[in-house]
Scaffold this active site. Structure first.
Site, short mmCIF file in Angstrom:
data_model
loop_
_atom_site.label_atom_id
_atom_site.label_comp_id
_atom_site.label_asym_id
_atom_site.label_seq_id
_atom_site.Cartn_x
_atom_site.Cartn_y
_atom_site.Cartn_z
N THR A 95 0.72 -1.39 0.01
CA THR A 95 0.03 0.05 0.04
C THR A 95 1.02 1.04 -0.06
OG1 THR A 95 -1.92 -1.09 1.30
CG2 THR A 95 -1.81 1.23 1.11
N LYS A 170 -7.89 1.69 -2.80
CA LYS A 170 -7.47 1.24 -1.53
C LYS A 170 -7.65 2.26 -0.46
CE LYS A 170 -5.11 -0.94 1.95
NZ LYS A 170 -5.54 -2.04 2.48
N LYS A 245 -1.81 5.20 8.36
CA LYS A 245 -1.16 5.16 7.45
C LYS A 245 -1.91 5.46 6.30
CE LYS A 245 1.35 2.52 4.24
NZ LYS A 245 2.09 0.94 3.75
P1 NAD Z 1 6.02 -5.74 7.65
O1 NAD Z 1 6.65 -4.62 8.02
O2 NAD Z 1 5.47 -6.75 8.24
O3 NAD Z 1 6.68 -6.30 6.13
C1 NAD Z 1 7.46 -5.70 5.25
C2 NAD Z 1 8.73 -6.57 5.00
O4 NAD Z 1 9.36 -5.70 3.96
C3 NAD Z 1 9.62 -6.47 6.19
O5 NAD Z 1 9.72 -7.92 6.25
C4 NAD Z 1 10.79 -5.67 5.74
O6 NAD Z 1 12.06 -6.41 6.27
C5 NAD Z 1 10.85 -5.97 4.41
N1 NAD Z 1 11.62 -4.90 3.65
C6 NAD Z 1 11.73 -3.63 3.95
N2 NAD Z 1 12.64 -2.89 3.02
C7 NAD Z 1 13.07 -4.02 2.13
C8 NAD Z 1 13.93 -4.16 1.10
N3 NAD Z 1 14.47 -2.94 0.74
N4 NAD Z 1 14.29 -5.27 0.34
C9 NAD Z 1 13.52 -6.29 0.97
N5 NAD Z 1 12.74 -6.24 1.95
C10 NAD Z 1 12.67 -5.23 2.66
O7 NAD Z 1 4.65 -5.21 6.69
P2 NAD Z 1 3.27 -5.99 6.22
O8 NAD Z 1 2.28 -5.88 7.42
O9 NAD Z 1 3.56 -7.18 5.75
O10 NAD Z 1 2.75 -4.93 5.18
C11 NAD Z 1 3.17 -4.93 3.81
C12 NAD Z 1 2.30 -3.86 3.13
O11 NAD Z 1 0.90 -4.21 3.17
C13 NAD Z 1 2.41 -2.49 3.81
O12 NAD Z 1 2.47 -1.60 2.61
C14 NAD Z 1 1.01 -2.32 4.44
O13 NAD Z 1 0.38 -0.94 4.46
C15 NAD Z 1 0.13 -3.36 3.46
N6 NAD Z 1 -1.00 -4.14 4.20
C16 NAD Z 1 -0.87 -4.64 5.53
C17 NAD Z 1 -2.16 -5.06 6.00
C18 NAD Z 1 -1.96 -5.68 7.33
O14 NAD Z 1 -2.94 -5.96 8.00
N7 NAD Z 1 -0.61 -5.95 7.94
C19 NAD Z 1 -3.18 -5.02 5.36
C20 NAD Z 1 -3.24 -4.65 3.91
C21 NAD Z 1 -2.28 -3.97 3.47
#
Ligand code: NAD
Length: 298
Positions: A95, A170, A245
């Site tokens: 997102t 979204k 966010k």
């Molecule tokens: P998270 O922080 O658990 O996971 C993100 C991952 O990206 C981490 O493991 C981090 O180490 C990795 N990362 C960061 N920079 C990187 C790089 N340069 N190279 C490789 N890996 C890298 O976040 P999440 O909850 O999995 O959310 C991910 C996305 O999904 C976000 O944009 C969030 O807004 C969206 N989202 C989350 C949810 C939820 O409920 N968690 C729901 C809908 C959408």
């Protein structure tokens, strides 16, 4: 298919697992060693870098925290766009802000790659169960290429229009959700003050014009909807931090587009207060506690 998966966090980890289960060969990369260990256990090949993962993939999926991460991973001399196989398809499920999504889409197109922005709703539960909803922005051709991959991770796949429109869908939806949750919470708090029970307000409003998802599927008071986080002391669910966010992204986009979203602005301010008092990790429906005047947990 050979699929690269970059970003194996709370969402990306289970999504990559579902791709493996569907029979795809997944090359996984994350900056976190723990995330890589979990991905390996799930049957993915651990890549040494994002570029390594992408170099032999038909499709590259990214699931990263925010716009700057996506721009950094895609762009520059050491970015994915200089490493991926000719003609491969990028699917960004993060997102992120609409401007970054359109910027990266343009860069990918200019280099002859396919690109769709495909943010999700459904949370960690949906990612684990493979029941996510994908909002997909991109050309008809790119959508047609992405859909057979996305069905391994989700149940509802909606083509929202051209590049960036997945992110637009979204943030519009989540702005509406934030506003409606505040409205439902205010109604319950007013009812409490005036001596109307939660059950009776629910019975009336769920059958009349106040009916909405925040009330009938995610009720912010315990009782009427047994599955809602209110029944688990507001354990998330969808955290206040995540809602904040998305609301901030909506306000950034509204500013850039010249759209008046006064209730979106107010919802953003209220969720910022909720996060600031220490409730950022609680479910976003816990805003009712702040409206009621209860103190925060932080
Ligand atoms: P998270 O922080 O658990 O996971 C993100 C991952 O990206 C981490 O493991 C981090 O180490 C990795 N990362 C960061 N920079 C990187 C790089 N340069 N190279 C490789 N890996 C890298 O976040 P999440 O909850 O999995 O959310 C991910 C996305 O999904 C976000 O944009 C969030 O807004 C969206 N989202 C989350 C949810 C939820 O409920 N968690 C729901 C809908 C959408």
């Amino acid at each position: 298919m050979d699929i690269a998966f970059i970003g194996l966090g709370n969402m990306g980890g289970p999504m990559a697992r579902n791709l493996v289960r569907a029979g795809h060969a997944v090359a996984a990369f994350d900056l976190s060693a723990d995330a890589l260990t979990r991905a390996e256990k799930d049957g993915a090949r651990v890549a040494t870098s994002a570029r390594d993962a992408a170099s032999s993939a038909d499709a590259v999926i990214t699931m990263l925290p925010a716009g700057p991460h996506v721009r950094r991973v895609f762009g520059g001399e050491d970015g994915l766009l200089t490493a991926a196989r000719k003609g491969s398809l990028f699917i960004d499920c993060s997102t992120i802000d609409v401007e970054s999504a359109r910027h990266v889409a343009g860069e990918a197109r200019a280099k002859g790659f396919g690109f769709v922005d495909a943010p999700v709703s459904g949370g960690v539960g949906g990612a684990t169960a493979g029941t996510l909803t994908f909002m997909v922005g991109g050309s008809d051709d790119d959508f047609a290429r992405a859909k057979p991959i996305l069905v391994s991770m989700g149940q509802t796949i909606v083509h929202t229009g051209g590049p960036g429109t997945g992110q637009v869908a979204k943030i519009c939806n989540n702005m509406l959700l934030g506003i409606s949750m505040i409205g439902v919470s205010e109604a319950f708090v007013l009812a409490e003050k005036l001596g109307l029970s939660h059950e009776k307000l629910f019975e009336v409003s769920s059958n009349s014009s106040g009916q909405c998802w925040s009330l009938t599927k995610y009720c912010p008071v315990p009782g009427p909807v047994p599955a809602s986080p209110a029944n688990r002391d507001y354990a998330a669910g969808f955290t206040t931090a995540m809602m904040l966010k998305d609301l901030r992204l909506s306000q950034e986009a509204a500013g850039a587009a010249g759209a008046a979203t006064p209730l979106g602005a107010e919802a953003t301010a209220l969720y910022a207060l909720l996060a600031a008092r220490g409730d950022q990790d609680l479910d976003f429906s816990s805003i009712i506690r702040m409206i009621r005047g209860e103190t925060g947990r932080g």
